[in-house]
Design a protein around this motif. Structure first.
Motif, PDB file in Angstrom:
ATOM      1  N   LEU A 152      48.993  17.975  -7.567  1.00  0.00           N
ATOM      2  CA  LEU A 152      48.937  18.950  -6.112  1.00  0.00           C
ATOM      3  C   LEU A 152      47.953  20.040  -6.228  1.00  0.00           C
ATOM      4  CD1 LEU A 152      52.697  19.152  -4.686  1.00  0.00           C
ATOM      5  CD2 LEU A 152      50.498  17.651  -3.881  1.00  0.00           C
ATOM      6  N   ASP A 153      47.158  20.063  -5.215  1.00  0.00           N
ATOM      7  CA  ASP A 153      46.011  21.137  -5.217  1.00  0.00           C
ATOM      8  C   ASP A 153      44.920  20.948  -6.557  1.00  0.00           C
ATOM      9  OD1 ASP A 153      47.165  22.095  -2.922  1.00  0.00           O
ATOM     10  OD2 ASP A 153      48.666  23.150  -4.151  1.00  0.00           O
ATOM     11  N   ASP A 154      45.203  20.100  -7.346  1.00  0.00           N
ATOM     12  CA  ASP A 154      44.076  19.826  -8.488  1.00  0.00           C
ATOM     13  C   ASP A 154      42.875  18.825  -8.107  1.00  0.00           C
ATOM     14  OD1 ASP A 154      42.877  19.461 -10.764  1.00  0.00           O
ATOM     15  OD2 ASP A 154      44.386  19.956 -12.139  1.00  0.00           O
ATOM     16  N   ARG A 157      56.075  22.777  -1.337  1.00  0.00           N
ATOM     17  CA  ARG A 157      54.844  22.080  -1.467  1.00  0.00           C
ATOM     18  C   ARG A 157      54.813  20.850  -0.343  1.00  0.00           C
ATOM     19  NH1 ARG A 157      55.744  20.127  -7.377  1.00  0.00           N
ATOM     20  NH2 ARG A 157      57.583  19.627  -6.468  1.00  0.00           N
ATOM     21  N   PHE A 158      55.643  20.419   0.074  1.00  0.00           N
ATOM     22  CA  PHE A 158      55.689  19.196   0.994  1.00  0.00           C
ATOM     23  C   PHE A 158      56.208  19.767   2.120  1.00  0.00           C
ATOM     24  CE2 PHE A 158      56.218  17.669  -3.484  1.00  0.00           C
ATOM     25  CZ  PHE A 158      55.266  16.623  -3.618  1.00  0.00           C
ATOM     26  N   ALA A 184      52.795  15.022  -7.755  1.00  0.00           N
ATOM     27  CA  ALA A 184      53.271  16.393  -7.913  1.00  0.00           C
ATOM     28  C   ALA A 184      52.402  17.120  -8.982  1.00  0.00           C
ATOM     29  CB  ALA A 184      54.817  16.321  -8.338  1.00  0.00           C
ATOM     30  N   ARG A 228      56.893  23.480   6.579  1.00  0.00           N
ATOM     31  CA  ARG A 228      57.238  23.152   5.190  1.00  0.00           C
ATOM     32  C   ARG A 228      58.538  22.850   5.152  1.00  0.00           C
ATOM     33  NH1 ARG A 228      53.414  25.386   1.513  1.00  0.00           N
ATOM     34  NH2 ARG A 228      51.651  26.626   2.689  1.00  0.00           N
ATOM     35  N   PRO A 258      52.342  15.889   1.169  1.00  0.00           N
ATOM     36  CA  PRO A 258      52.022  17.256   0.754  1.00  0.00           C
ATOM     37  C   PRO A 258      51.762  18.170   2.097  1.00  0.00           C
ATOM     38  CG  PRO A 258      50.942  15.467  -0.493  1.00  0.00           C
ATOM     39  CD  PRO A 258      51.546  14.857   0.579  1.00  0.00           C
ATOM     40  N   VAL A 259      52.003  19.392   1.932  1.00  0.00           N
ATOM     41  CA  VAL A 259      51.949  20.337   3.179  1.00  0.00           C
ATOM     42  C   VAL A 259      50.214  20.363   3.675  1.00  0.00           C
ATOM     43  CG1 VAL A 259      51.351  22.330   1.806  1.00  0.00           C
ATOM     44  CG2 VAL A 259      52.394  22.331   4.055  1.00  0.00           C
ATOM     45  N   SER A 260      49.191  20.177   2.744  1.00  0.00           N
ATOM     46  CA  SER A 260      47.892  20.048   3.163  1.00  0.00           C
ATOM     47  C   SER A 260      47.504  18.961   4.020  1.00  0.00           C
ATOM     48  CB  SER A 260      47.146  20.080   1.933  1.00  0.00           C
ATOM     49  OG  SER A 260      47.278  18.881   1.205  1.00  0.00           O
ATOM     50  N   ASP A 313      61.463  22.387  -0.777  1.00  0.00           N
ATOM     51  CA  ASP A 313      60.164  22.260  -1.667  1.00  0.00           C
ATOM     52  C   ASP A 313      59.121  22.527  -0.729  1.00  0.00           C
ATOM     53  OD1 ASP A 313      58.354  21.511  -3.182  1.00  0.00           O
ATOM     54  OD2 ASP A 313      59.408  19.711  -3.905  1.00  0.00           O
TER      55      ASP A 313
END
Length: 348
Positions: A184-186, A250-251, A181, A244, A235-237, A248
């Motif tokens: 995420l996206d980093d 993000r997931f 978490a 989604r 993760p949604v990506s 949450d």
């Protein structure tokens, strides 16, 4: 006998035949299960305007050439998913397909260019309902094969035990010592963690590339030993066709089923927003073009159908891999009635 011996060679067929007969019993048992659950077995078209739009899946291209007319490009489908969802939009509510599907560039111990995908959908059902289906499928396969355990390499699994449900973030913490978490996206944060784990990190690796490396090297080998593992809430990506999680975002509502360290199935709470689906397809095809130098068309008819599709959950399960585990086979070609001819031995 060498792997590249023709499947019809009598002595080769005789050695494979017990597993092939077990395969037939497993298929018969699964058809009975889905019929008892009120599913309709459908027959998707293998020829599609797109093979699918997942970044790392390659399709087989062909064309329709009418007499006196211009050829129309088509692809062999990599999954029956698009036709299944179109039929949900048409009004079907519980459907199942035993479809031959095609993926280019894939031929290993666990991969074959043509294989059987068992795919089923439940309208108006949460994605976690499919976990119960998976447990039933494992149990029925074992009963039909006449075994009390699944085997692959040194791993053993009890197909009658309830699957472990393991969130992806928890799997990263348990097996990689990584706070997913927080990363995420980093991309840079995940790159540092991957390097810490001893994985090779390239300057052009994107976040998804790094995520996949960690999953394949550090997570997957640990899953599905003793009992099946449901790796849930990606993760949604990493869930191109899943919606989604409302609690949450993000997931995503996605899980994968693992048995003996082998990925068996991929499930989604299905995305039904055409605009969001188009955005994800376009992003994935841009990524595919970056990595492989080519992309596949988007099925506009599929996007149009999504607007009419009810809320649903769906899952795709590799039938051949299931049979492998239930019969203790070491190679996917040991459980295929007619493997695609190969000019030389296939790499393991």
């Amino acid at each position: 006998m060498a792997r590249y011996a023709p499947f019809w060679a009598p002595e080769h067929h005789e050695a494979r035949r017990p597993r092939l007969l077990a395969r037939a019993r497993i298929v018969r048992a699964l058809r009975g299960f889905f019929e008892s659950e009120g599913f309709v077995e459908i027959e998707p078209a293998a020829l599609q305007v797109s093979p699918g739009n997942e970044t790392h899946i390659s399709g087989f291209a062909t064309s329709f050439e009418p007499l006196g007319g211009a050829p129309t490009p088509y692809y062999l489908h990599s999954s029956p998913e698009f036709d299944c969802k179109k039929l949900l939009a048409a009004g079907e509510r519980r459907i199942v397909s035993f479809a031959h599907v095609f993926r280019n560039g894939e031929r290993t111990r666990l991969h074959h260019p043509e294989f059987t995908m068992l795919e089923w959908y439940r309208a108006a059902a949460p994605y976690r309902a499919l976990i119960e289906d998976c447990a039933a499928v494992l149990r029925l396969a074992a009963e039909a094969a006449g075994v009390s355990e699944f085997r692959f390499g040194e791993s053993r699994l009890d197909p009658f035990a309830a699957p472990e449900i393991l969130p992806v973030a928890e799997a990263f913490a348990r097996h990689a010592g990584l706070d997913l978490a927080a990363a995420l996206d980093d991309r840079d944060a995940l790159a540092r963690e991957a390097a810490r784990l001893g994985l090779r990190v390239s300057a052009d690796d994107h976040w998804s590339d790094l995520f996949s490396k960690i999953v394949s090297e550090k997570i997957e080998p640990c899953l599905g030993h003793g009992r099946a593992t449901v790796l849930i809430d990606y993760p949604v990506s990493e869930a191109a066709l899943a919606r989604r999680k409302p609690e949450d975002p993000r997931f995503a509502e996605r899980f994968e089923l693992y048995a003996c360290g082998v990925e068996l199935a991929n499930a989604f709470g299905e995305l039904t927003d055409p605009a969001e689906q188009r955005r994800r397809f376009e992003a994935d095809m841009a990524e595919r073009a970056r990595i492989y130098g080519s992309a596949f068309p988007i099925d506009e008819d599929f996007l149009a159908a999504l607007a009419f599709m009810p809320e649903a959950s769906g899952i795709a399960l590799g039938l051949d891999r299931l049979v492998m585990l239930a019969t203790g086979a070491d190679h996917i070609e040991d459980v295929l009635w007619a493997p695609v001819a190969a000019p030389k031995a296939v790499a393991s």
